[in-house]
Design an enzyme around this catalytic site. Structure first.
Site: not given
Length: 337
Positions: A11, A33, A105, A143, A196, A253, A259, A284
């Site tokens: 993302w 990272r 989120k 998205s 969601k 989602t 998703s 994740v």
């Protein structure tokens, strides 16, 4: 305009690509990272791990190491980290002079050894604790990263209590295939983004058990009611849940094949363990980690959320997939609203 995106997952990378594609007046720095990952992306001009086949625009540079030098020269900082890393990064950026927005989120997990009654916080609540002077907000909405990276039509919501933050997010990302709407109801936008994911696990379970489209429609609709009840109890506006960050993100989602949270439900329906389901994703799935904190917050506020409760029982191994469906369908009749 100089934009720094911290976190080179799917993302964060997708939004960095989108911002950098706007034109020559943009300079976008994507911080990774891992040094080897950053070097590989800069050399290949792509993030082949998460977004295969998508090339980086010329205005996008990938860096690693100390990011604060880039932050101090930026006009906007975007945190593309998971919820688990948000507190640390907000603490590091607490004195940042420019707007900071996050993409994650969910609700923060309650740390081990926390006192009784402790509950997980939303992102803006974490920010109030560790960086109360920061001008901050969230970019959310329906998205999938791969579609944003490929410049497919998408609409997002920029939410903040600071008008300057929403204005900067709109300036940075609105245009071309991406529309960004401003919203001052950051509570509602964050509740929608968190809940969601939990509901998508339930709809994935429904689809995995081949219960049909009627059942999926019922779950999505009643899930929206649960989401709205919790949001209003936390101070959100009802109409926010009829918008992109509520209904829009839930539909995407809960029904989209991209998703990750829906995929968890599908795999659980096939008899996989939770550990097997999560390990197979490669990304994740925030719903797995935030389901318990969503439910804990709802119980504290005495908000009824039977779908979320059933998802938590399933994730914790207290019931099977078939028992989860039986539990939801066996509830006593009641008025719809």
């Amino acid at each position: 305009m100089k934009i720094v995106v911290i976190g080179a997952g799917a993302w964060g990378t997708a939004l960095a690509i989108s911002a950098a594609a706007h034109g020559e007046d943009r300079s976008v720095v994507l911080w990774a990272r891992d040094a080897a990952q950053a070097q590989a992306m800069q050399a290949e001009r792509a993030n082949s791990r998460y977004l295969q086949g998508v090339r980086f625009p010329a205005a996008l540079a990938v860096v690693h190491g100390d990011v604060m030098g880039h932050v101090h020269a930026a006009d906007l900082v975007v945190l593309g980290t998971p919820m688990a890393a948000l507190r640390e990064w907000l603490g590091r950026l607490k004195d940042c002079a420019v707007p900071v927005a996050w993409l994650c989120k969910g609700f923060e997990a309650v740390p081990p050894g926390a006192p009784a009654g402790a509950y997980g916080l939303m992102a803006h609540e974490i920010c109030q604790q560790v960086a109360p002077g920061l001008r901050s907000g969230v970019l959310s909405g329906p998205s999938f990263a791969a579609e944003v990276a490929r410049q497919q039509p998408t609409a997002l919501v920029a939410a903040s209590q600071h008008a300057q933050v929403t204005e900067q997010l709109v300036t940075a990302f609105h245009g071309g295939a991406l529309r960004v709407y401003a919203n001052s109801d950051i509570v509602g936008v964050e509740v929608g983004g968190a809940v969601k994911n939990v509901l998508a696990i339930a709809t994935g379970l429904c689809d995995g058990l081949q219960l049909g489209l009627n059942a999926r429609a019922a779950l999505v609709t009643r899930g929206l009611a649960e989401m709205t009840r919790l949001g209003v109890a936390l101070g959100a506006r009802t109409e926010t849940f009829m918008g992109l960050s509520g209904l829009g993100d839930l539909v995407l989602t809960a029904t989209g094949d991209l998703s990750r949270n829906r995929k968890v439900g599908l795999l659980l329906a096939q008899g996989r363990t939770l550990e097997q389901a999560v390990a197979s994703l490669g990304h994740v799935a925030e719903g797995v980690y935030s389901a318990r904190t969503v439910l804990a917050r709802a119980r504290l506020l005495q908000v009824e959320m039977p779908i979320a409760e059933t998802v938590v029982d399933l994730l914790d191994g207290r019931i099977t997939a078939a028992q989860a469906v039986e539990h939801l369908m066996g509830r006593d009749p009641k008025p719809e609203s």
